[in-house]
Design a protein around this motif. Structure first.
Motif, PDB file in Angstrom:
ATOM      1  N   VAL A  39       0.842  -1.205   0.000  1.00 54.52           N
ATOM      2  CA  VAL A  39       0.000   0.000   0.000  1.00 54.52           C
ATOM      3  C   VAL A  39       0.874   1.251   0.000  1.00 54.52           C
ATOM      4  O   VAL A  39       0.625   2.202  -0.746  1.00 54.52           O
ATOM      5  N   LEU A  40       1.917   1.239   0.833  1.00 55.96           N
ATOM      6  CA  LEU A  40       2.829   2.394   0.887  1.00 55.96           C
ATOM      7  C   LEU A  40       3.558   2.575  -0.441  1.00 55.96           C
ATOM      8  O   LEU A  40       3.770   3.706  -0.892  1.00 55.96           O
ATOM      9  N   GLN A  41       3.951   1.484  -1.071  1.00 61.25           N
ATOM     10  CA  GLN A  41       4.643   1.583  -2.362  1.00 61.25           C
ATOM     11  C   GLN A  41       3.722   2.159  -3.429  1.00 61.25           C
ATOM     12  O   GLN A  41       4.159   2.927  -4.282  1.00 61.25           O
ATOM     13  N   GLN A  42       2.446   1.805  -3.376  1.00 64.83           N
ATOM     14  CA  GLN A  42       1.493   2.367  -4.333  1.00 64.83           C
ATOM     15  C   GLN A  42       1.272   3.845  -4.080  1.00 64.83           C
ATOM     16  O   GLN A  42       1.057   4.620  -5.012  1.00 64.83           O
ATOM     17  N   MET A  43       1.360   4.250  -2.821  1.00 67.33           N
ATOM     18  CA  MET A  43       1.112   5.647  -2.453  1.00 67.33           C
ATOM     19  C   MET A  43       2.280   6.564  -2.791  1.00 67.33           C
ATOM     20  O   MET A  43       2.099   7.630  -3.383  1.00 67.33           O
TER      21      MET A  43
END
Length: 382
Positions: free
Chosen positions: A208-212
């Motif tokens: 999720v953090l990588q997508q953000m």
């Protein structure tokens, strides 16, 4: 073997240096910075109570704290005292990384068997203050991220040890802004979806953090969980970057020579900023047609600003080029490098200059190093 990593940071370093020179500045709101259009390089804790912060426009700082004493800043003093602090620490520690003009990482791993790491660190910090007169804070933990955050939480003149079992309880309640790699934009992005504490951030899935936020998402998750394998990189004063030009035909065209030196300074300064280096020594080198070679150097406060480096390089050239003889070579070298960002050279920078560097570097990153530059560094004859 358990790692023992210390982060040491001089307390309001520029302010402390000024107070060392002038005791009348103690206990009063003090701002180090440029003129009305400049920005705050550093400020005392007395000024911070009014909301003054580093990198704040001077006009805003003086509106918040109109009674503050403003000092422009002394390049030579800060550099000299920084080198003195470095020497004191290096004499006592086997592995030291100088992260900026006023902060250091120490690797004391394995030293517990000889001498308690925390006690040893206390003695090192005491030696720094005794030999330089400057206050210093530190934190000891298992990695660089936790120790750096710990130092920030321990100031002023703080001494903190965060053992492995204490890392999560220590980090969890803190704001995500305390993580070194979280800037204003990332903080705003995280805040909009309710992520404001390190504990909340640590519980977000890595994907999720990588997508953000992209490729840095995993690194951010690791830091929020107190994980950091980055080593302490031994500091060396000998690191440098340089460039030189040998002319196909010897020349004494001063306009062309100065244009060339200005361009060299700009390109090397861009390289410094890209690699997150700051330099404190500029060296100019010339070689006459008869192969006589001469150099001249000058020390400055740590910087990566090409308007500062170019000006000093040209001043050095004027001093070293003393014969009415053609030159076959000109070189420029920046040495005594430390890791750091341009924000450390805010004494004479204006908001416009800071924005200009950010814009120019963005264009160079996107379109190439030669895509944009100062007019003085371009060869219009090409």
């Amino acid at each position: 073997m358990k790692r023992a990593i210390v982060h040491m940071d001089m307390d309001t370093f520029f302010v402390s240096c000024e107070r060392l020179q002038n005791r009348e500045l103690k206990g009063i709101p003090l701002i180090i910075g440029g003129g009305d259009r400049g920005v705050v390089a550093s400020c005392s804790y007395e000024a911070r109570k009014f909301g003054v912060r580093s990198a704040m426009p001077m006009r805003m700082a003086l509106r918040l704290c109109p009674d503050a004493k403003v000092v422009k800043g002394d390049y030579e003093l800060y550099s000299r005292l920084s080198h003195l602090v470095t020497e004191v620490i290096q004499e006592r520690v086997p592995v030291v990384e100088k992260a900026s003009i006023d902060e250091f990482y120490l690797d004391l791993s394995g030293m517990d068997k000889f001498f308690g790491c925390y006690q040893w660190t206390k003695e090192i910090s005491a030696a720094v203050t005794k030999e330089t007169g400057l206050p210093i804070s530190f934190a000891l933990s298992t990695n660089k991220t936790v120790s750096k955050i710990g130092t920030g939480e321990s100031k002023p003149v703080g001494k903190l040890e965060i053992k492995e079992s204490e890392i999560k309880p220590f980090l969890n309640p803190l704001s995500v802004k305390k993580i070194p790699m979280v800037g204003d934009k990332t903080f705003q992005l995280l805040s909009r979806i309710g992520i404001r504490t390190i504990q909340t951030l640590s519980e977000v899935p890595v994907l999720v953090l990588q997508q953000m936020i992209g490729v840095n998402g995993k690194e951010l998750w690791k830091k929020a969980n107190g994980i950091d394998e980055n080593p302490v990189v031994p500091y060396s004063e000998r690191k440098s970057i340089s460039t030189e030009r040998t002319f196909s035909t010897d020349t004494m065209d001063l306009l062309e020579l100065k244009r060339l030196i200005s361009g060299m300074a700009e390109k090397l300064a861009y390289q410094l900023r890209q690699e997150k280096w700051l330099t404190s020594t500029i060296v100019i080198k010339i070689r006459y047609a008869n192969f006589d070679t001469e150099t001249k150097q000058h020390r400055v406060a740590y910087t990566s600003a090409d308007h500062t480096l170019s000006r000093i390089a040209l001043e050095l050239f004027n001093k070293v080029y003393t014969r009415r003889m053609r030159l076959r070579l000109v070189g420029l070298r920046f040495t005594d490098l430390v890791h750091g960002n341009h924000q450390m050279n805010l004494f004479e920078d204006t908001e416009e200059q800071m924005n200009l560097y950010q814009t120019m570097d963005y264009l160079k990153n996107r379109f190439g190093a030669d895509a944009v530059g100062r007019a003085s560094g371009f060869d219009f004859g090409k």
